[in-house]
Design a protein around this motif. Sequence first.
Motif, short mmCIF file in Angstrom:
data_model
loop_
_atom_site.label_atom_id
_atom_site.label_comp_id
_atom_site.label_asym_id
_atom_site.label_seq_id
_atom_site.Cartn_x
_atom_site.Cartn_y
_atom_site.Cartn_z
N LEU A 112 0.78 -1.12 0.01
CA LEU A 112 0.09 0.11 0.07
C LEU A 112 0.78 1.46 0.06
O LEU A 112 0.42 2.05 -0.60
N LEU A 113 1.92 1.19 0.43
CA LEU A 113 3.16 2.45 0.46
C LEU A 113 3.06 3.00 -1.00
O LEU A 113 3.34 4.18 -1.01
N GLN A 114 3.28 2.12 -1.84
CA GLN A 114 3.57 2.33 -3.21
C GLN A 114 2.30 3.20 -3.83
O GLN A 114 2.41 3.98 -4.69
N GLU B 253 0.85 8.41 -2.62
CA GLU B 253 0.70 9.33 -3.24
C GLU B 253 -0.44 9.53 -4.59
O GLU B 253 -1.10 10.45 -4.66
N LEU B 254 -0.61 8.66 -5.06
CA LEU B 254 -1.50 8.45 -6.27
C LEU B 254 -3.11 8.36 -5.80
O LEU B 254 -3.97 8.71 -6.57
N MET C 265 -7.39 5.28 -0.74
CA MET C 265 -7.40 3.85 -0.90
C MET C 265 -6.49 3.40 0.10
O MET C 265 -6.81 2.27 0.91
N VAL C 266 -5.62 4.13 0.68
CA VAL C 266 -4.63 3.55 1.50
C VAL C 266 -5.02 4.18 3.15
O VAL C 266 -4.84 3.34 4.01
N ALA C 267 -5.50 5.17 2.87
CA ALA C 267 -5.95 5.92 4.10
C ALA C 267 -7.01 5.17 4.97
O ALA C 267 -7.12 5.43 6.21
N VAL D 4 4.67 3.87 7.99
CA VAL D 4 4.42 4.92 6.81
C VAL D 4 5.49 6.01 6.73
O VAL D 4 5.93 6.57 5.52
N LEU D 5 5.68 6.53 7.94
CA LEU D 5 6.62 7.70 8.16
C LEU D 5 8.29 7.22 7.61
O LEU D 5 8.89 8.11 7.13
N LYS D 6 8.47 6.10 7.34
CA LYS D 6 9.74 5.71 6.91
C LYS D 6 9.81 5.75 5.06
O LYS D 6 10.71 5.86 4.54
N ALA D 7 8.58 5.77 4.64
CA ALA D 7 8.27 5.89 3.16
C ALA D 7 8.31 7.35 2.76
O ALA D 7 7.89 8.44 3.53
N PRO D 8 9.06 7.59 1.64
CA PRO D 8 8.97 9.00 1.09
C PRO D 8 7.38 9.37 0.87
O PRO D 8 6.54 8.63 0.51
N GLY D 9 7.27 10.71 1.48
CA GLY D 9 6.16 11.30 1.17
C GLY D 9 4.98 10.85 2.54
O GLY D 9 3.74 11.11 2.54
N GLY D 10 5.60 10.08 3.45
CA GLY D 10 5.04 9.59 4.54
C GLY D 10 4.29 10.48 5.49
O GLY D 10 3.09 10.29 5.79
N GLU D 11 4.85 11.70 5.59
CA GLU D 11 4.27 12.63 6.56
C GLU D 11 3.40 13.21 5.83
O GLU D 11 2.07 13.42 6.49
#
Length: 185
Positions: A45-47, A50-51, A55-57, A106-113
């Motif tokens: 889901l981390l992928q 952004e798009l 769906m992830v929230a 999530v915070l470890k992924a780019p755009g996580g914040e």
Amino acid sequence: MSISPFFRHLRSAYQSEMEDLTFDSDGRDVLRQRLADKRKEISFLLQMMELCPEMVAVIFHQGFRFQQPAQMDQLLGLEADELPDWGGLAEGIEMTPWASELAQAVLKAPGGEWFLTVAAALEYMAGKPAAAPAMQDDSEESDDAGANEDADHQEDFDADEDGDERASKEAGADWLVEQGFDRKD
């Protein structure tokens, strides 16, 4: 309260996602099981953060407790590129232990914040009652203009919801017609 076009669009998509997850084809409520399954797929889901943030929230459904509703109301008026950092927002949000664990991934992924801010806003809107009482001053004299403004904002919020629901139903009906089904009148 003013809701930005960004959050208006995401609110509708988030509501649709929640509806899709809630019932199986036999009409049984399977939301809890489907959310548990989705939470196990966090690395995939981390992928999509952004798009398709809506769906992830949903994995954070019922994972936030909002301590500063005024801060969240203000957040809903912002566009995607105006959102505050998660660190500042998190001070007013209490998370369940399982949501906190997901948030760390999530915070470890780019755009996580950015994503956590969006997820919190979507969950806040999902839990917001449709009709909130007008806020009153502690003083003897109430600010009628302020109460009227609050009522106007609530009417805007309700009208946005009605319009989003109507558009969602129309889009669903159009899709069914495209799949070969007859239109329901």
